[in-house]
Design an enzyme around this catalytic site. Structure first.
Site, short mmCIF file in Angstrom:
data_model
loop_
_atom_site.label_atom_id
_atom_site.label_comp_id
_atom_site.label_asym_id
_atom_site.label_seq_id
_atom_site.Cartn_x
_atom_site.Cartn_y
_atom_site.Cartn_z
N PHE A 115 0.80 -1.22 0.00
CA PHE A 115 0.00 0.00 0.00
C PHE A 115 0.83 1.27 0.00
O PHE A 115 0.39 2.32 -0.47
CB PHE A 115 -0.95 0.02 1.21
CG PHE A 115 -0.27 0.38 2.51
CD1 PHE A 115 -0.04 1.71 2.86
CD2 PHE A 115 0.15 -0.60 3.40
CE1 PHE A 115 0.60 2.04 4.04
CE2 PHE A 115 0.79 -0.28 4.58
CZ PHE A 115 1.01 1.05 4.90
N ASN A 116 2.04 1.23 0.56
CA ASN A 116 2.74 2.48 0.85
C ASN A 116 3.25 3.19 -0.39
O ASN A 116 3.32 4.42 -0.42
CB ASN A 116 3.90 2.22 1.84
CG ASN A 116 4.88 1.18 1.33
OD1 ASN A 116 4.52 0.32 0.54
ND2 ASN A 116 6.10 1.26 1.79
N GLY A 189 6.08 -6.34 0.97
CA GLY A 189 5.17 -6.14 2.10
C GLY A 189 5.83 -6.53 3.40
O GLY A 189 7.06 -6.48 3.54
N SER A 190 5.03 -6.96 4.35
CA SER A 190 5.52 -7.26 5.68
C SER A 190 6.18 -8.62 5.73
O SER A 190 5.92 -9.51 4.91
CB SER A 190 4.36 -7.23 6.68
OG SER A 190 3.50 -8.33 6.47
N GLU A 211 10.52 -8.63 -0.88
CA GLU A 211 10.99 -7.33 -0.41
C GLU A 211 10.21 -6.99 0.84
O GLU A 211 9.03 -6.63 0.76
CB GLU A 211 10.79 -6.26 -1.50
CG GLU A 211 11.56 -6.52 -2.78
CD GLU A 211 13.05 -6.62 -2.55
OE1 GLU A 211 13.55 -5.98 -1.62
OE2 GLU A 211 13.71 -7.36 -3.31
N CYS A 245 9.45 1.02 3.77
CA CYS A 245 10.24 -0.06 4.36
C CYS A 245 11.70 0.31 4.55
O CYS A 245 12.42 -0.39 5.27
CB CYS A 245 10.13 -1.31 3.50
SG CYS A 245 10.45 -1.01 1.75
N GLU A 335 9.00 -3.31 13.82
CA GLU A 335 9.10 -2.22 12.84
C GLU A 335 7.96 -1.24 13.09
O GLU A 335 6.79 -1.64 13.17
CB GLU A 335 9.01 -2.79 11.43
CG GLU A 335 9.14 -1.74 10.34
CD GLU A 335 9.02 -2.33 8.93
OE1 GLU A 335 9.33 -1.59 7.97
OE2 GLU A 335 8.63 -3.50 8.80
#
Length: 457
Positions: A115-116, A189-190, A211, A245, A335
């Site tokens: 999303f970021n 993502g996470s 990633e 990230c 995080e």
């Protein structure tokens, strides 16, 4: 039957025609992507603003970086595709043999975006995949619904479904996609979801690039230029409201300059976002109320030296600095992915480096210093995906620098040549001399095997 089976099968059957292996097909896809971005730049930017109030610079960044990557591949595609002759044992080479590496596409590739940076981090992997000759199925983040809906509208207008297609929706959609035997999966993502993707990929022995993220350490030693350091840390941490990230996750600052650092950091944040950052046009919002509440929960009022305010309904958390922080603080248990920055004090670089390298590996790390010995020690001792010296975040914009994580922060690299190589199978071939006789076959008795094998040395 899987609801996406026919979509997958369409791309798979097309891949079997070998059309995607041609230079012309790959260039056509890159041109289509370029056209989609340039013709719809304004509407893409508006979608980013609608979803979480991204400021103009961060909007354009999501367009210009993919366009730059397209330009790189268009300019270098023939060279990247060309078979590469490599050195082989002298004896083989002298007897008319050659070693050649061919780069071939894996096949149907799934790209799951975050999303970021919902445009940039969906399209950059897709650009590398298409340049390498892979059909692509895109899965944009459902938490940026305006951007996802825009992609759903535009992709069919610019691409044939056998080349690029799109799937939208939430967790159920991703689960269904991951059941299919993709030839390659690219996920951003996470770490938690990355593990889910990797488990699913393992069922089909599908290669992946992951990633992910992590707590990105930043060290400011006593030799650093503080004015430079505070500006770059303040921007690097608070762009996209800290929701990227590679943002500095925490800062270790030398005790001799700690108070000065904090004072200048406060001035820098106020200079960038004003006395009331909630009114600033340059500060994005958190992606959801849940995430705003999560990040706000890390704020310890007695440690706030900058910021500290939040408005959950407005998805707003003020750029906040916590000082002095410790590893026991809530903000340092995971995080943060938001605009709350813990700052810790240190006296011995080796001591904190020893702490940092025992934490889960991070996607990025940064050091601000004029002391080359300190820089070399930190870079040699700490393993992380990539980063900067006397800068933050900018390494991820440069196509000659492979971008990606290590360990908990992910696996695989992309951007530029690294992206093409990651999305290509390197097929190693020995091209033999058709007239060279090597008598190395049974029966072995009475044969000078060593002499025949000498060509391999």
């Amino acid at each position: 039957m899987n609801k996406y089976q026919s979509l997958f099968d369409t791309q798979k059957e097309f891949f079997y025609t070998d059309a995607t292996k041609t230079y012309e097909w790959r260039m056509d896809q890159l041109n289509r992507l370029e056209k989609m971005l340039t013709e719809n730049q304004e509407v893409f930017c508006q979608a980013l603003k609608t979803d979480f109030n991204k400021p103009p610079f961060e909007q354009l960044f999501e367009i210009t970086v993919p366009l730059g990557n397209i330009k790189y591949y268009k300019e270098n595609l023939r060279k990247l595709m060309a078979p590469e002759q490599v050195a082989i044992p002298k004896g083989l080479e002298e007897t008319g043999n050659k070693g050649i590496i061919y780069k071939e596409p894996f096949g149907v590739t799934l790209v799951i975006g975050p999303f970021n940076a919902p445009i940039l981090l969906l399209l950059d992997p897709a650009i590398a995949a298409l340049a390498a000759g892979n059909p692509v199925i895109l899965k944009p983040a459902n938490t940026t619904p305006t951007v996802a809906a825009l992609f759903q509208d535009l992709i069919p207008k610019y691409f044939e479904p056998e080349a690029v297609n799109i799937v939208t929706g939430g967790r159920e959609g991703i689960t269904a996609l991951l059941e299919l035997p993709f030839d390659f999966i690219f996920f951003t993502g996470s770490s938690a979801v990355g593990k889910v993707v990797m488990r699913a990929a393992a069922e089909n022995l599908t290669p992946v690039v992951l990633e992910l993220g992590g707590q990105n350490p930043t060290v400011v030693d006593e030799s650093a230029n503080l004015d430079i350091a505070v500006d770059r840390i303040a921007w690097g941490h608070n762009a996209i409201s800290g929701q990227w990230c590679i943002a500095p996750g925490y800062v270790y600052v030398h005790e001799k300059i700690a108070d000065d650092f904090i004072a200048r950091l406060k001035t820098s944040i106020q200079k960038m976002y004003g006395e009331n950052p909630q009114e600033s046009p340059d500060l994005a919002r958190m992606i959801s109320e849940h995430d705003a509440e999560r990040v706000a929960s890390y704020i310890i009022p007695e440690k706030v030296v900058v910021g500290g305010r939040f408005d959950i309904k407005a998805r707003y958390v003020e750029p906040t600095v916590l000082y002095p922080s410790t590893w026991e603080d809530p903000a340092l248990q995971q995080e943060i992915f938001g605009p709350v920055l813990p700052v810790m004090v240190y006296s011995d670089l080796k001591e904190i480096t020893n702490i940092i390298k025992r934490k889960p590996k991070s996607l990025a790390a940064y050091i601000f210093s004029k002391n080359q010995e300190n820089i070399d020690y930190f870079l040699n001792s700490v393993s992380f995906g990539g980063g900067c010296v006397n800068q933050t975040n900018l390494h991820c914009w440069i196509d000659s620098l492979p971008f990606g994580g290590v360990g908990y922060a992910g696996m695989g690299k992309y951007y530029g040549k690294a992206g093409f190589d990651a999305l290509s199978n390197t097929k190693a071939m020995l091209i033999g001399n058709p007239d060279l006789e090597l008598d190395v076959f049974p029966p072995y008795e009475g044969k000078d095997i060593a002499k025949n094998l000498s060509v391999f040395s």
